[in-house]
Design a protein around this motif. Structure first.
Motif, PDB file in Angstrom:
ATOM      1  N   ALA A  78       0.876  -1.246  -0.111  1.00  0.00           N
ATOM      2  CA  ALA A  78      -0.042   0.047  -0.014  1.00  0.00           C
ATOM      3  C   ALA A  78       1.089   1.231  -0.024  1.00  0.00           C
ATOM      4  CB  ALA A  78      -0.901  -0.013   1.222  1.00  0.00           C
ATOM      5  N   GLU A  79       2.209   1.263   0.773  1.00  0.00           N
ATOM      6  CA  GLU A  79       3.025   2.210   0.985  1.00  0.00           C
ATOM      7  C   GLU A  79       3.547   2.674  -0.694  1.00  0.00           C
ATOM      8  OE1 GLU A  79       6.625   3.926   3.378  1.00  0.00           O
ATOM      9  OE2 GLU A  79       6.598   1.542   3.273  1.00  0.00           O
ATOM     10  N   ASP A  80       3.994   1.489  -1.170  1.00  0.00           N
ATOM     11  CA  ASP A  80       4.332   1.544  -2.434  1.00  0.00           C
ATOM     12  C   ASP A  80       3.525   2.151  -3.541  1.00  0.00           C
ATOM     13  OD1 ASP A  80       6.815   0.357  -1.421  1.00  0.00           O
ATOM     14  OD2 ASP A  80       6.438  -1.394  -2.711  1.00  0.00           O
ATOM     15  N   LEU A  81       2.200   1.720  -3.602  1.00  0.00           N
ATOM     16  CA  LEU A  81       1.251   2.352  -4.448  1.00  0.00           C
ATOM     17  C   LEU A  81       0.875   3.521  -4.235  1.00  0.00           C
ATOM     18  CD1 LEU A  81      -1.264  -0.803  -4.492  1.00  0.00           C
ATOM     19  CD2 LEU A  81       0.494  -0.107  -6.246  1.00  0.00           C
ATOM     20  N   ARG A  82       0.814   4.216  -2.679  1.00  0.00           N
ATOM     21  CA  ARG A  82       0.617   5.584  -2.538  1.00  0.00           C
ATOM     22  C   ARG A  82       1.880   6.522  -3.157  1.00  0.00           C
ATOM     23  NH1 ARG A  82      -0.851   3.488   2.420  1.00  0.00           N
ATOM     24  NH2 ARG A  82       1.139   3.909   3.352  1.00  0.00           N
ATOM     25  N   LEU A  83       3.064   5.881  -3.173  1.00  0.00           N
ATOM     26  CA  LEU A  83       4.244   6.692  -3.688  1.00  0.00           C
ATOM     27  C   LEU A  83       4.135   6.618  -5.345  1.00  0.00           C
ATOM     28  CD1 LEU A  83       6.983   5.485  -1.380  1.00  0.00           C
ATOM     29  CD2 LEU A  83       5.959   7.640  -1.405  1.00  0.00           C
ATOM     30  N   MET A  84       3.796   5.867  -5.905  1.00  0.00           N
ATOM     31  CA  MET A  84       3.746   5.414  -7.288  1.00  0.00           C
ATOM     32  C   MET A  84       2.504   6.216  -7.924  1.00  0.00           C
ATOM     33  SD  MET A  84       5.475   1.639  -8.014  1.00  0.00           S
ATOM     34  CE  MET A  84       4.504   0.830  -7.169  1.00  0.00           C
ATOM     35  N   ALA A  85       1.473   6.261  -7.481  1.00  0.00           N
ATOM     36  CA  ALA A  85      -0.063   6.473  -8.169  1.00  0.00           C
ATOM     37  C   ALA A  85       0.153   7.659  -8.651  1.00  0.00           C
ATOM     38  CB  ALA A  85      -0.995   6.245  -7.135  1.00  0.00           C
ATOM     39  N   PRO A  86       0.861   8.839  -8.033  1.00  0.00           N
ATOM     40  CA  PRO A  86       0.723  10.048  -8.445  1.00  0.00           C
ATOM     41  C   PRO A  86       1.405  10.175  -9.956  1.00  0.00           C
ATOM     42  CG  PRO A  86       1.215  10.346  -6.083  1.00  0.00           C
ATOM     43  CD  PRO A  86       1.503   8.776  -6.628  1.00  0.00           C
ATOM     44  N   HIS A  87       2.356   9.446 -10.063  1.00  0.00           N
ATOM     45  CA  HIS A  87       3.391   9.498 -11.140  1.00  0.00           C
ATOM     46  C   HIS A  87       3.375   8.508 -12.399  1.00  0.00           C
ATOM     47  CE1 HIS A  87       5.737  12.073  -8.488  1.00  0.00           C
ATOM     48  NE2 HIS A  87       5.446  11.237  -7.452  1.00  0.00           N
ATOM     49  N   TRP A  88       2.442   7.492 -12.115  1.00  0.00           N
ATOM     50  CA  TRP A  88       2.406   6.372 -12.956  1.00  0.00           C
ATOM     51  C   TRP A  88       1.107   6.099 -13.191  1.00  0.00           C
ATOM     52  CZ3 TRP A  88       6.935   6.259 -15.056  1.00  0.00           C
ATOM     53  CH2 TRP A  88       7.881   6.203 -14.655  1.00  0.00           C
ATOM     54  N   ARG A  89       0.565   5.536 -14.485  1.00  0.00           N
ATOM     55  CA  ARG A  89      -0.904   5.292 -14.895  1.00  0.00           C
ATOM     56  C   ARG A  89      -0.818   3.568 -15.198  1.00  0.00           C
ATOM     57  NH1 ARG A  89      -1.723   9.028 -12.852  1.00  0.00           N
ATOM     58  NH2 ARG A  89      -2.595   7.669 -11.577  1.00  0.00           N
ATOM     59  N   LEU A  90       0.224   2.849 -15.087  1.00  0.00           N
ATOM     60  CA  LEU A  90       0.465   1.707 -15.470  1.00  0.00           C
ATOM     61  C   LEU A  90       1.679   0.912 -14.606  1.00  0.00           C
ATOM     62  CD1 LEU A  90      -0.368  -0.999 -17.233  1.00  0.00           C
ATOM     63  CD2 LEU A  90       1.480  -0.422 -18.691  1.00  0.00           C
ATOM     64  N   LEU A  91       1.361  -0.215 -13.962  1.00  0.00           N
ATOM     65  CA  LEU A  91       2.474  -0.999 -13.388  1.00  0.00           C
ATOM     66  C   LEU A  91       2.623  -2.245 -14.085  1.00  0.00           C
ATOM     67  CD1 LEU A  91       1.557  -0.613  -9.523  1.00  0.00           C
ATOM     68  CD2 LEU A  91       3.061   0.970 -11.048  1.00  0.00           C
ATOM     69  N   ARG A  92       3.813  -2.612 -14.256  1.00  0.00           N
ATOM     70  CA  ARG A  92       3.813  -4.063 -14.675  1.00  0.00           C
ATOM     71  C   ARG A  92       4.629  -4.843 -13.603  1.00  0.00           C
ATOM     72  NH1 ARG A  92       8.803  -6.233 -18.319  1.00  0.00           N
ATOM     73  NH2 ARG A  92       8.135  -8.477 -18.503  1.00  0.00           N
ATOM     74  N   MET A  93       4.097  -6.063 -13.469  1.00  0.00           N
ATOM     75  CA  MET A  93       4.691  -6.905 -12.575  1.00  0.00           C
ATOM     76  C   MET A  93       5.058  -8.490 -13.201  1.00  0.00           C
ATOM     77  SD  MET A  93       2.381  -6.482  -8.990  1.00  0.00           S
ATOM     78  CE  MET A  93       3.364  -7.243  -7.811  1.00  0.00           C
TER      79      MET A  93
END
Length: 196
Positions: free
Chosen positions: A26-41
């Motif tokens: 959840a912490e990672d997503l909070r940090l990434m969400a403002p900057h990215w629209r797509l995550l690749r796992m």
């Protein structure tokens, strides 16, 4: 929009070992969400399900390209692990249609230097298995060098789009030349596989 590859593991964690906690994800997503629209796992088992749940609940603008990690089929256990990865990725795409935008089957399984090289017919079999199981696009990710070979055509014919790796740094490019290098590789692969 812009996307980023996301490996969620922290110190002491590993895809085959200890996994990040829900709070860490959840912490990672909070940090990434403002900057990215797509995550690749890269893999479907482990943290991917929790990431999909958190995106669904808390980050409606994020999308996820979920991977199915495919390993060489050296043992029956490898084959079972590959099947489990693929089925988990398909299940996540079904369970979270608002989150999962694509399924990527395999990562760098074809390029010559891969530490987990898979026979092309094996990868094609997994791609064909994924297609009827999901309504999202299906792809595989590999290095630009593979996508420029004649052998890549059989695999390119099986995907909805090509996921291309063109790492400027690993190819000895300076920061000043990185974008031009990446654009050159993209153009070369697009010319090799028009329309994909």
């Amino acid at each position: 929009g812009a996307g980023v590859c996301y490996g969620p593991h922290r110190a002491g964690q590993h895809p085959a070992g200890a996994q990040p906690t829900r709070a860490q994800l959840a912490e990672d997503l909070r940090l990434m969400a403002p900057h990215w629209r797509l995550l690749r796992m890269y893999g479907a088992r482990g943290s991917a399900q929790t990431v999909a749940e958190l995106i669904h609940q808390q980050h409606p603008d994020l999308r996820l390209m979920v991977g199915a990690w495919i390993a060489p089929e050296a043992t029956p256990a490898d084959m079972q692990a590959n099947q489990a990865e693929l089925q988990t990725a398909i299940d996540l795409a079904k369970r979270f249609p608002d989150v999962v935008s694509a399924v990527s089957v395999g990562n760098e399984t074809q390029v010559s230097w891969s530490a987990h090289k898979v026979a092309p017919d094996v990868l094609i079999g997994y791609l064909r298995q994924a297609r009827p199981g999901t309504t999202v696009p299906v792809t595989t990710a590999d290095d630009f060098r593979f996508w420029l070979t004649p052998e890549s055509k059989g695999i390119a014919d099986e995907v909805d789009f090509i996921t291309l790796h063109a790492y400027a740094m690993w190819n000895g490019q300076s920061l000043d030349n990185a974008l031009a290098f990446t654009q050159q590789q993209y153009a070369a692969v697009a010319a090799q596989h028009p329309g994909i």
